[in-house]
Scaffold this active site. Structure first.
Site, PDB file in Angstrom:
ATOM      1  N   GLU A 183      50.609  34.178  -7.819  1.00  0.00           N
ATOM      2  CA  GLU A 183      50.834  35.319  -6.935  1.00  0.00           C
ATOM      3  C   GLU A 183      51.621  36.419  -7.655  1.00  0.00           C
ATOM      4  O   GLU A 183      51.537  37.591  -7.284  1.00  0.00           O
ATOM      5  CB  GLU A 183      51.609  34.845  -5.695  1.00  0.00           C
ATOM      6  CG  GLU A 183      51.127  35.486  -4.407  1.00  0.00           C
ATOM      7  CD  GLU A 183      51.680  34.796  -3.165  1.00  0.00           C
ATOM      8  OE1 GLU A 183      50.864  34.216  -2.428  1.00  0.00           O
ATOM      9  OE2 GLU A 183      52.890  34.825  -2.939  1.00  0.00           O
ATOM     10  N   LYS A 213      43.114  38.052   5.475  1.00  0.00           N
ATOM     11  CA  LYS A 213      43.718  38.114   6.818  1.00  0.00           C
ATOM     12  C   LYS A 213      43.013  39.179   7.655  1.00  0.00           C
ATOM     13  O   LYS A 213      42.745  38.983   8.832  1.00  0.00           O
ATOM     14  CB  LYS A 213      45.208  38.450   6.718  1.00  0.00           C
ATOM     15  CG  LYS A 213      46.034  37.357   6.082  1.00  0.00           C
ATOM     16  CD  LYS A 213      47.505  37.729   6.084  1.00  0.00           C
ATOM     17  CE  LYS A 213      48.296  36.803   5.196  1.00  0.00           C
ATOM     18  NZ  LYS A 213      49.658  37.272   4.951  1.00  0.00           N
ATOM     19  N   HIS A 225      41.391  10.619 -16.553  1.00  0.00           N
ATOM     20  CA  HIS A 225      40.178   9.866 -16.247  1.00  0.00           C
ATOM     21  C   HIS A 225      39.200  10.684 -15.411  1.00  0.00           C
ATOM     22  O   HIS A 225      38.224  10.148 -14.892  1.00  0.00           O
ATOM     23  CB  HIS A 225      40.553   8.553 -15.556  1.00  0.00           C
ATOM     24  CG  HIS A 225      41.376   7.676 -16.443  1.00  0.00           C
ATOM     25  ND1 HIS A 225      40.863   6.616 -17.152  1.00  0.00           N
ATOM     26  CD2 HIS A 225      42.689   7.753 -16.791  1.00  0.00           C
ATOM     27  CE1 HIS A 225      41.822   6.061 -17.874  1.00  0.00           C
ATOM     28  NE2 HIS A 225      42.942   6.740 -17.670  1.00  0.00           N
TER      29      HIS A 225
HETATM   30  O1  PA5 Z   1      55.276  34.287  -1.455  1.00  0.00           O
HETATM   31  C1  PA5 Z   1      54.844  34.848  -0.473  1.00  0.00           C
HETATM   32  O2  PA5 Z   1      55.227  35.976  -0.141  1.00  0.00           O
HETATM   33  C2  PA5 Z   1      53.850  34.179   0.442  1.00  0.00           C
HETATM   34  O3  PA5 Z   1      53.335  33.027  -0.054  1.00  0.00           O
HETATM   35  C3  PA5 Z   1      54.509  33.834   1.756  1.00  0.00           C
HETATM   36  O4  PA5 Z   1      55.571  32.973   1.504  1.00  0.00           O
HETATM   37  C4  PA5 Z   1      53.534  33.201   2.730  1.00  0.00           C
HETATM   38  O5  PA5 Z   1      52.414  34.010   2.881  1.00  0.00           O
HETATM   39  C5  PA5 Z   1      54.197  32.979   4.066  1.00  0.00           C
HETATM   40  O6  PA5 Z   1      54.695  34.177   4.560  1.00  0.00           O
HETATM   41  P1  PA5 Z   1      55.774  34.186   5.702  1.00  0.00           P
HETATM   42  O7  PA5 Z   1      56.987  33.503   5.184  1.00  0.00           O
HETATM   43  O8  PA5 Z   1      55.998  35.632   5.994  1.00  0.00           O
HETATM   44  O9  PA5 Z   1      55.187  33.452   6.875  1.00  0.00           O
END
Ligand code: PA5
Length: 445
Positions: A284, A419, A305
């Site tokens: 990310e 989303k 394996h």
């Molecule tokens: O690192 C990030 O920003 C994302 O992975 C969020 O943690 C994830 O989408 C969950 O978001 P939230 O904590 O707003 O529910």
């Protein structure tokens, strides 16, 4: 306490790495001085120190939940659960759930599987349970959906007053539906600071509360993280002694040589979710603008394996980073057998870990020979302190590496695309235009 160690001798020459000294140090300065892209998300750099003032409150809350609950459900997705699960799985006994230990930590809101939720609800019907709901935005669909179901179930089973004692929310200080709901219901809360992104939040209450609920020592975790955060961010630390800079240099060099995929390798199944956490952290942070190393992972020897053939002999776009645990916590020696029908007496008297270590070394040599450069992270032991160091090492390495790649390591614009489509397809109010567009697109196929 011994520190974690990073070495690269099976991947590149020290003179090659040395040539990245100026570039990595400049990226580190950008990170530490907060002069780069995403500089409003650098709160994690100070977390191991800053969070200490909340440790007593986190532990009190954990003690209360531990006393009241047989099962604690951590509701959250992505950065809101992966860090806690990584640490808990790495440090709890592998069969804690069969030993009848209480409380058990389970997870929800990290998928939208109906069967998963049904089976969880069924299990919880027979249990005294509590909920830690974690969402920074407070509006993420997966945890919101799971929380709605579990909150109602808990209120039905235990009554509203008891449910209130067993629900804790971790969210933004002011914004979001979860904050509104928690305030309305009078739940205990902890805050995720604005300047800490989800994937960098494991050392905040997001990770620390579930980890404390599992009975682990969060002070030792923070001690290790503080030690490594200081070592990796200090301008006093020489390049050769800064594991985060060496790692960022090595992986960027390999990437520039065409090694587009990094496999994080472990030899202990308890580290599986450390890899899942790391994949989110690096994927990310770096996967942007059509750039970035693809972070993947394998559990060896298990996956030797299944994936071993590809790694040894498939397309040469891989490098490996092996996490090697130096000293196991327990001891198992291979017994001798007078009949030796299985032919294993050559191992008699050896510890199982010696066999594992030889598998590790043999594999590293074979993969290096096969054109898969091997980096190595040595973890002294599986304990809170070492895991804390590992977290800080990976986080600083990620920030530096992202700046070397030329991206903003602290945003995640790409995660919104699915989303928008999902909300349009589910007819969420406010998405009418997107719904019309997506339905036209589907009908034209
Ligand atoms: O690192 C990030 O920003 C994302 O992975 C969020 O943690 C994830 O989408 C969950 O978001 P939230 O904590 O707003 O529910």
């Amino acid at each position: 306490m011994k520190d974690i160690r990073f070495t690269y001798s099976y991947a590149l020459e020290s003179s090659t790495l040395e040539s990245y000294k100026t570039e990595t140090q400049s990226a580190l300065r950008t990170l530490v001085k907060g002069t780069g892209a995403g500089n409003d998300f650098l709160g994690w750099l100070g977390l191991p120190m800053d969070i200490r003032k909340q440790v007593a409150a986190i532990r009190d809350c954990a003690d209360r939940l531990r006393a009241q609950c047989e099962v604690i459900v951590c509701v959250g997705i992505g950065g809101s659960y992966l860090g806690a699960k990584a640490v808990i799985d790495a440090l709890q006994p592998a069969f804690a759930w069969l030993e009848g230990r209480k409380p058990q930590i389970v997870y929800a809101g990290n998928n939208i599987s109906e069967d998963y939720l049904y089976e969880l609800q069924n299990l919880l019907r027979k249990k005294q349970f509590g909920i830690i709901c974690i969402s920074k935005s407070g509006t993420t669909t997966e945890p919101a959906l799971a929380f709605r179901l579990l909150k109602m179930q808990l209120e039905e089973q235990a009554g509203k007053a008891t449910a209130k004692e067993r629900i804790v929310c971790i969210t933004d200080a002011k914004k979001g539906a979860l904050r509104t709901l928690a305030t309305q219901e009078g739940y205990d809360t902890f805050v995720i600071e604005d300047n800490i992104g989800g994937r960098f939040s494991v050392l905040s209450p997001v990770g620390l509360l579930p980890i404390a609920c599992a009975g682990l020592n969060i002070n030792a975790l923070l001690d290790g993280a503080e030690r490594m955060m200081n070592c990796c961010t200090s301008s006093e630390t020489d390049f050769e002694d800064n594991p985060a800079l060496l790692y960022a240099a090595a992986r960027n060099h390999l990437y520039r040589q065409g090694k587009k995929i990094e496999l994080l390798v472990n030899y202990h199944p308890k580290l599986h979710f450390v890899s899942e956490w790391w994949k989110q952290l690096y994927g990310e942070s770096e996967g942007k603008e059509h750039k970035g190393i693809f972070p993947a992972s394998v559990d060896f020897t298990t996956d030797l394996h299944s994936m071993g053939q590809y790694v040894q002999d498939g397309e040469r776009h891989l490098f490996e980073t092996v996490i090697s645990v130096q000293e196991p916590n327990e001891k198992v020696v291979v017994p001798s057998d007078k009949d030796n029908l299985d032919g294993l007496n050559f191992l008699a008297g050896k510890r199982v870990d010696e066999v594992n270590k030889m598998a590790e070394l043999g594999t590293r040599l074979a993969h290096t020979d096969g054109g898969v450069p091997n980096l190595l992270i040595e973890l002294p032991a599986l304990n809170e302190y070492s895991i804390g160091e590992l977290i800080a090492f990976f986080e600083v390495g990620c920030g530096v590496s992202g700046y070397m790649l030329g991206v903003n390591p602290f945003n995640q614009p790409g995660v919104e695309a699915y989303k928008k489509n999902m909300f349009a397809l589910l007819h969420k109010p406010g998405y009418e235009e997107a719904t019309a567009a997506i339905e036209a697109r589907i009908n034209n196929k």
